[in-house]
Design an enzyme around this catalytic site. Structure first.
Site, mmCIF file in Angstrom:
data_model
loop_
_atom_site.group_PDB
_atom_site.id
_atom_site.type_symbol
_atom_site.label_atom_id
_atom_site.label_comp_id
_atom_site.label_asym_id
_atom_site.label_seq_id
_atom_site.Cartn_x
_atom_site.Cartn_y
_atom_site.Cartn_z
ATOM 1 N N ASP A 157 0.483 -6.156 12.107
ATOM 2 C CA ASP A 157 0.221 -4.887 12.159
ATOM 3 C C ASP A 157 0.649 -4.585 13.602
ATOM 4 O OD1 ASP A 157 -0.150 -2.130 11.860
ATOM 5 O OD2 ASP A 157 -2.332 -2.384 11.065
ATOM 6 N N HIS A 299 5.511 2.274 2.941
ATOM 7 C CA HIS A 299 4.315 2.749 3.740
ATOM 8 C C HIS A 299 5.183 3.161 5.171
ATOM 9 C CE1 HIS A 299 0.754 3.233 5.956
ATOM 10 N NE2 HIS A 299 1.128 2.450 6.901
#
Ligand code: HEM
Length: 452
Positions: A157, A299
């Site tokens: 991330d 996403h």
């Protein structure tokens, strides 16, 4: 809040101001020197201090401090609880602290060890001496070993964030450059013109506690593994996960490496963001209809459509979340289900900065992630910003999307060999436990306005 190299431990303490006069005086004298300027806490800021302290206030908190000015952001003014239905949240899942709608502010404290975080927290408690009380605390922590920097589903991330034009550090290859006013109030590009002068260079902080149901996610990948020839069953399960996210666990974008992970690419900040879904060099590929590289519903494509939008769009956030909660236990793995023990809850302490919540976090969640067909959206303030790819019935974001009435989600495009096939997802892998909208002021606003 992620700052370069320094997001290992973090505490968010939500507070209630009990004695405004005392707190204001402490804020101006002893707390202010501890606060790190917002510019220094944006990701990739150079030379972050060893411990970062950020303070931000909800509308209720500003009111408690006697601030009457309107910051002109309706979502901020009304608070996140009144936005819950719009975001697709079930408020029955909300943490009581957020559901009670009575949080005045938040301290975010971040350092490389939990001891330094706790030391800074006690310092603040000593200074405030009862003028504020803590109503809720969430402790974030980097995951152990090789998982450091990865969220609980296992994906790297903090890779892609916009860079502010003219600010701080030069953009990396592929990084979107946005007007600073997209993130900071009162700077060039702020979509709202009427702001109090003191709000300049502050930013709205959307906080969300997002629970992640990791064993359920992993089981879903195995049960619905794709059938790409030449890949093992387990590789086909990983492929499905990568297509849901838009990146492999290493961070490598599937738009650049569609069928297998490439950890060297994933770790390379000069290459891992250089893509925009269009593939002009591939004559057989039409990015408006073909999803063989990256599904429209992935996403990262849902939340940042890059070249799928005709002109540069304003729906950008800067993210700075950190995982919270323990690793998955053997018992949870064996039963393929998350424990109901609250001490084993895990997820993402999600933080997003923007100058306009309705155009930022709330837009990404509501109008993109939760929307199964958004090709027809015309953004009211910029009619030429139109989707040029065919986003009709692409389904909800398979990671964070919520279907109407929290019903089953049905993203299409996940199967590269049958792109109109939808894969039904009957459960949520991410559950919102609520949050609040805050305003993170500039140092001078704390000094000259909030503390006097
Ligand atoms: C990117 C995971 C919630 C917006 C990413 C990435 C991962 C990820 C792994 C790719 C790495 C990167 O680009 O930094 C998750 C998980 C979530 C979550 C596990 C929930 C638990 C959200 C929410 C939003 C959001 C709630 C906004 C509504 C974004 C954006 C990007 C991103 C804008 C960057 C896309 C790009 O520029 O390519 N997320 N995310 N995420 N996410 Fe999330």
């Amino acid at each position: 809040v992620a700052a370069s190299g320094l997001n290992l431990s973090n505490i968010q303490g939500d507070i209630l101001v009990d004695d405004p006069a005392a707190f204001k005086s402490q804020l101006g004298s002893e707390i202010l020197p501890l606060i790190t300027p917002i510019i220094q806490i944006l990701p990739d800021a150079p030379d972050p201090p060893a411990t970062i302290v950020n303070i931000a206030f909800s509308q209720k908190g500003l009111n408690a401090l006697g601030i009457q000015d309107n910051l002109n952001d309706a979502d901020f003014t009304n608070g996140q609880l009144s936005n819950a239905a719009f975001l697709g949240d079930q408020t029955s899942n909300w943490e009581p602290a957020f559901a009670s709608n009575n949080v005045h502010g938040v301290f975010l404290i971040e350092s490389d060890t939990i001891d330094s975080v706790n030391a800074k927290l006690s310092q603040i408690q000593t200074i405030s001496n009862g003028s504020i009380s803590e109503v809720y605390r969430i402790q974030g922590q980097a995951r152990p070993g090789d998982e450091q920097g990865h969220e609980h589903f296992g994906f790297l991330d903090g890779v892609s964030n916009p860079s502010l034009r003219g600010f701080v550090v030069p953009a990396l290859p592929g990084q979107t450059i946005v007007d600073p006013g997209i993130i900071l109030l009162g700077e060039e590009g702020d979509t709202v013109l009427e702001r109090p002068d003191w709000a300049k260079d502050g930013s709205f902080l959307a906080f969300r506690q997002l629970q992640q149901r990791v064993p359920e996610f992993n089981k879903f990948l195995v049960d619905n593994a794709l059938s790409e020839p030449g890949l093992s069953a387990s590789e086909n399960a990983q492929l499905l996960g990568a297509r849901m996210m838009g990146r492999w666990k290493s961070g490598a974008p599937i738009d650049l490496t569609p069928l297998k992970d490439d950890p060297v690419l994933g770790a390379d900040h000069n290459r891992n963001n250089v893509f925009n879904f269009t593939h002009p060099d591939d004559p057989n590929f039409d990015f408006k209809t073909n999803q063989s590289y990256c599904p429209f519903s992935a996403h990262i494509r849902k939340t940042n459509p890059r070249a799928d939008i005709a002109t540069s769009f304003k729906q950008h956030i800067i993210r700075g979340g950190i995982p919270y909660g323990p690793e998955v236990t053997d018992a949870e793995n064996a039963s393929n289900s998350s424990s109901t023990d609250p001490s084993l809850e895990r997820g993402l302490a999600f933080v997003a900065y923007q100058s306009n919540i309705e155009q930022g976090f709330a837009f990404l969640q509501h109008s993109w992630a939760n929307n199964n067909s958004f090709h027809i959206i015309l953004l009211s303030d910029a009619p030429n910003q139109q989707f040029i790819a065919n986003y009709n019935s692409v389904g909800e974001d398979p990671i964070i999307g919520v279907a109407p009435n929290d019903g089953p989600r049905s993203p299409a495009g996940l199967d590269p060999n049958n792109q109109t096939r939808t894969i039904t997802i009957n459960e949520d892998f991410v559950v919102s436990r609520g949050g609040e909208y805050f305003f993170s002021p500039s140092i001078s606003a704390i000094q000259n306005t909030l503390s006097v």
